[in-house]
Design a protein around this motif. Structure first.
Motif, short mmCIF file in Angstrom:
data_model
loop_
_atom_site.label_atom_id
_atom_site.label_comp_id
_atom_site.label_asym_id
_atom_site.label_seq_id
_atom_site.Cartn_x
_atom_site.Cartn_y
_atom_site.Cartn_z
N ARG A 1 77.08 -63.75 -0.65
CA ARG A 1 76.70 -64.84 0.49
C ARG A 1 77.46 -64.73 1.73
O ARG A 1 77.02 -65.35 2.69
CB ARG A 1 77.06 -66.17 -0.23
N GLY A 2 78.40 -63.95 1.66
CA GLY A 2 79.39 -63.88 2.94
C GLY A 2 80.53 -63.16 2.91
O GLY A 2 80.91 -62.69 1.62
N VAL A 3 81.23 -63.04 4.03
CA VAL A 3 82.63 -62.01 3.76
C VAL A 3 83.56 -62.57 4.93
O VAL A 3 83.29 -63.24 5.84
CB VAL A 3 82.30 -60.46 4.36
N ILE A 4 84.80 -62.66 4.73
CA ILE A 4 85.79 -63.49 5.34
C ILE A 4 86.79 -62.28 5.74
O ILE A 4 87.46 -61.54 4.73
CB ILE A 4 86.64 -64.80 4.60
N ALA B 1 87.56 -54.56 16.38
CA ALA B 1 86.14 -55.42 16.35
C ALA B 1 85.28 -54.49 15.53
O ALA B 1 84.52 -54.78 14.57
CB ALA B 1 85.46 -55.68 17.70
N SER B 2 85.33 -52.96 15.60
CA SER B 2 84.33 -52.03 15.03
C SER B 2 84.87 -51.79 13.52
O SER B 2 84.01 -51.76 12.87
CB SER B 2 84.50 -50.56 15.57
N LEU B 3 86.22 -52.04 13.41
CA LEU B 3 86.56 -52.12 11.98
C LEU B 3 86.24 -53.35 11.09
O LEU B 3 85.58 -53.16 9.97
CB LEU B 3 87.94 -51.93 11.92
N VAL B 4 86.15 -54.40 11.82
CA VAL B 4 85.53 -55.51 11.37
C VAL B 4 83.98 -55.60 10.84
O VAL B 4 83.77 -55.76 9.73
CB VAL B 4 85.89 -56.94 12.29
N LEU B 5 83.17 -54.85 11.99
CA LEU B 5 81.98 -54.64 11.59
C LEU B 5 81.74 -53.69 10.27
O LEU B 5 80.97 -53.92 9.53
CB LEU B 5 81.06 -54.09 12.85
N LEU B 6 82.75 -52.74 10.37
CA LEU B 6 82.44 -51.98 9.18
C LEU B 6 82.63 -52.82 7.91
O LEU B 6 82.11 -52.39 6.91
CB LEU B 6 83.74 -50.65 9.17
N ILE B 7 83.87 -53.27 7.77
CA ILE B 7 84.13 -54.19 6.62
C ILE B 7 82.97 -55.16 6.33
O ILE B 7 82.56 -55.29 5.16
CB ILE B 7 85.33 -55.17 6.78
N LEU C 1 83.74 -53.33 -0.31
CA LEU C 1 85.16 -53.26 0.20
C LEU C 1 85.55 -54.95 0.09
O LEU C 1 84.77 -56.01 0.65
CB LEU C 1 85.38 -53.08 1.86
N ASN C 2 86.53 -55.00 -0.97
CA ASN C 2 86.88 -56.40 -1.12
C ASN C 2 88.27 -56.49 -1.90
O ASN C 2 88.88 -55.67 -2.53
CB ASN C 2 85.81 -57.19 -2.11
N GLY C 3 88.99 -57.62 -1.44
CA GLY C 3 90.06 -57.66 -1.62
C GLY C 3 91.29 -56.58 -1.07
O GLY C 3 92.39 -56.50 -1.78
#
Length: 251
Positions: free
Chosen positions: A136-139, A223-229, A235-237
């Motif tokens: 559903r999403g990612v934070i 920002a590019s790392l955020v897009l990768l995540i 990738l979680n936790g």
């Protein structure tokens, strides 16, 4: 996870790390809601795909309103917490003991503000339809290398960022049943507007202490790392350092 056609919230989204992240998400087709204080929004650039929303991340009602606005026309899938402050003060300094109100304010903005947005946004994300993989999403939260190697004068800041790191895994475990991932980025020294007032000589000194690359990081790299995540569904936790192998000295 794809962001095109979905909604995203970026706190501290009017400038710096948040501004670069908001622009990057908008360029991928997300409807971005950049949450920030009115004073910051007034000087923010107009960017296609970004709507600025005035809110204090420490205020539950203002955050609820921001989440509701972001969720109105598209499913909320992405939240990036960049809002934060970083005043410096020693525990015992020339003016006496560290001001407790200042310490509390840093914790309130950097840690409690992050949790407030995380929790209230997760509530909205959990109500959306999952994708084919149940997601559903990612934070994505923002910590700092100061969470690990806080320098002289960073007691409050390091405490707050250490709290963000500590929040990451239990939050990911709590929200796993709703298909919501939670990760954190711990940047090193980034060339943000907060560094704009220092001299080139001092900036060169900061860069010299970084093993490689011997320069300051850029908001665009964050920002590019955020897009990768966001795009990497496994990738979680996790807390990811983005620091050029820097380990901060005491001062």
């Amino acid at each position: 996870m794809r962001v095109e056609g979905t909604a995203a919230i970026v706190t501290g989204g009017a400038s710096g790390l948040g501004g670069a992240t908001a622009a990057a998400l908008a360029s991928e087709g997300a409807r971005v809601y950049a949450v920030d204080l009115a004073t910051s929004i007034r000087s923010a650039p107009e960017v296609e795909g970004i709507t600025y929303v005035e809110a204090d991340v420490t205020d539950p009602e203002q955050v609820r309103a921001a989440v509701a606005a972001a969720s109105a026309d598209a499913p909320l899938r992405t939240v990036v917490n960049c809002a934060g402050i970083g005043p410096s003060a020693r525990i015992l300094g020339r003016k006496g003991v560290h001001d407790l109100a200042l310490y509390a304010k840093v914790i309130q903005v950097n840690l409690i503000g992050t949790f407030n947005m995380l929790a209230l946004a997760a509530e909205a994300i959990a109500q959306t339809e999952p994708d084919g993989d149940g997601q559903r999403g990612v934070i994505v939260n923002t910590a700092s290398v100061a969470a690990y190697e806080g320098q002289v004068g960073q007691a409050a800041y390091s405490s707050s960022k250490g709290g963000v790191v500590g929040l990451t895994l239990p939050a990911a475990r709590d929200l796993a049943q709703y298909g919501i991932r939670v990760n954190t980025v711990a940047p090193g020294i980034v060339d943000t507007p907060m560094l704009a007032t220092i001299s080139e000589e001092f900036r060169a000194g900061l860069a010299a202490g970084i093993p490689f690359p011997k320069r300051l990081a850029t908001p665009a790299e964050f920002a590019s790392l955020v897009l990768l995540i966001v795009g990497h569904d496994y990738l979680n936790g996790e807390t990811i350092r983005m620091d050029g192998a820097l380990r901060m000295a005491p001062r």
